[in-house]
Design an enzyme around this catalytic site. Structure first.
Site, PDB file in Angstrom:
ATOM      1  N   ASN C  42      69.164  -8.250   7.286  1.00  0.00           N
ATOM      2  CA  ASN C  42      68.114  -8.665   6.352  1.00  0.00           C
ATOM      3  C   ASN C  42      68.722  -9.005   4.996  1.00  0.00           C
ATOM      4  O   ASN C  42      69.700  -8.389   4.557  1.00  0.00           O
ATOM      5  CB  ASN C  42      67.012  -7.593   6.217  1.00  0.00           C
ATOM      6  N   GLU C  44      67.315  -9.599   1.181  1.00  0.00           N
ATOM      7  CA  GLU C  44      66.151  -9.502   0.308  1.00  0.00           C
ATOM      8  C   GLU C  44      66.309 -10.347  -0.950  1.00  0.00           C
ATOM      9  O   GLU C  44      67.402 -10.836  -1.260  1.00  0.00           O
ATOM     10  CB  GLU C  44      65.928  -8.039  -0.091  1.00  0.00           C
ATOM     11  N   CYS C  53      64.169 -11.546   7.094  1.00  0.00           N
ATOM     12  CA  CYS C  53      64.481 -10.417   7.971  1.00  0.00           C
ATOM     13  C   CYS C  53      65.744 -10.674   8.795  1.00  0.00           C
ATOM     14  O   CYS C  53      66.158 -11.819   8.986  1.00  0.00           O
ATOM     15  CB  CYS C  53      63.325 -10.180   8.937  1.00  0.00           C
ATOM     16  N   GLU C  55      66.282 -10.514  12.049  1.00  0.00           N
ATOM     17  CA  GLU C  55      66.117 -11.332  13.259  1.00  0.00           C
ATOM     18  C   GLU C  55      66.125 -12.812  12.899  1.00  0.00           C
ATOM     19  O   GLU C  55      66.573 -13.656  13.683  1.00  0.00           O
ATOM     20  CB  GLU C  55      64.794 -11.002  13.954  1.00  0.00           C
ATOM     21  N   CYS C  82      59.140  -6.874  13.018  1.00  0.00           N
ATOM     22  CA  CYS C  82      57.857  -7.115  12.354  1.00  0.00           C
ATOM     23  C   CYS C  82      57.182  -8.281  13.065  1.00  0.00           C
ATOM     24  O   CYS C  82      57.808  -9.014  13.847  1.00  0.00           O
ATOM     25  CB  CYS C  82      58.046  -7.415  10.861  1.00  0.00           C
ATOM     26  N   CYS C  85      58.826 -11.759  12.753  1.00  0.00           N
ATOM     27  CA  CYS C  85      60.018 -11.946  13.581  1.00  0.00           C
ATOM     28  C   CYS C  85      59.659 -12.060  15.062  1.00  0.00           C
ATOM     29  O   CYS C  85      60.326 -12.757  15.810  1.00  0.00           O
ATOM     30  CB  CYS C  85      61.010 -10.816  13.340  1.00  0.00           C
TER      31      CYS C  85
END
Lengths: 121, 121, 121, 121
Positions: C42, C44, C53, C55, C82, C85
């Site tokens: 990930n 940010e 993210c 994935e 999530c 994803c």
């Protein structure tokens, strides 16, 4: 309403933000060309990238209410808009964006906020 | 309002979507526990990843109006929610999600929509 | 590589995440049909909704490397994906998704992760 | 590599974009301070807001490869970066951003691309 009044209202609106992850509360207020005043706050999600900033909840609320790009005169925000929100302010052809910068309240055009903008509108 | 009535209203609301890029108009309607009915539509951006889906304009509008996770009883949508919106419906603890699937109107819990959900709430 | 080995590698990869805001480090590993192994973490951003993210950095890296939907056999992740994803894993027609849930390592299809999926592919 | 050479490579890389929805292919190339050259393309999703722009697949790939903010000297792109990507270029402290604007290749700092930037880094 003056820019300062709109900004003061954005500060007040920020209390309604749903920001349990950052605890960073942002408020935004729009003055529409027809005099309507609309509000927005940031809404976060446990999966951070799915959150939505205050400027975007504000402008999407305007669309839900029937407004369209070109209908917004001023957007006042409690903080400088992130790049993603600048692209929304640009898409909605907002005339003036008001926010604190360097210790004072400034007013900018979207062309000033997003110079050399990519134009596919 | 019944699930079918909420869905019919979502279909009607979809006309207000701002979707000049996909021309795919989505509407969403929430029935809050206190009886309030709220609306949402998708709002696209020339930079596609910056757009916001109908379910998220709906729920962020609810937050702007003072509602919080746990306050939403039903969300009815004109199409099956994308994964990102399922995460929002989950965050807001929506009790029942109504949308067309396989030719009929179905009602699902957020646990059904997001099995094995990551839980950081 | 077994599912457990792929997951162990995802755990190791997570150390490279750029997550100064959540301090929640996620790793993801893909086994492509041709035997190639790819990695993701990930990433940010100070403006939370702009983050990406693990994935999605994984699968976008696969695209940069020339792969396409249908080329991915397994994706192993350090946490349950999530909803956003899950929509990516669905788009890329990933055959098997491996992640910890309820104290054990589980393997799911994208249809199981995203039931009643909206289908516009 | 010169800015023009980096941009030419971005144009070539764009062919690998996964953009079946917009059919708008974007390529991006980074020259790292250690001389490494990395590539990115836009990766779209049927749910438009879940897509990731070329600059973000590029920089997230850099993170996966072990690089960090401050390690990027130049990013060359086939088009002007959207606001969301400007925020990423800013977060990564990219020294120079090269892209076509007004018929010529321009080079900008992230401060020029995102004036009055919100600073929470």
């Amino acid at each position: 309403m003056t820019d300062a009044e709109l900004h003061a209202r954005a500060v007040s609106v920020a209390a309604r933000a749903y920001a349990p992850y950052s605890e960073y509360h942002v408020g935004a207020v729009a003055l529409m060309r027809d005099g309507t005043v609309l509000e927005g706050v940031n809404v976060e999600n446990a999966a951070y990238p799915l959150g939505v900033c205050a400027e975007r909840t504000l402008l999407s609320g305007a669309v839900v209410a029937g407004f369209r790009p070109g209908d917004v005169e001023v957007v006042a925000i409690t903080a400088s808009p992130c790049g993603g929100c600048r692209q929304w302010l640009y898409e909605f052809k907002v005339e003036r964006v008001v926010f604190p910068s360097g210790g004072e309240l400034v007013a900018r055009t979207t062309a000033e906020l997003l110079p050399d903008a990519w134009d596919d509108l």
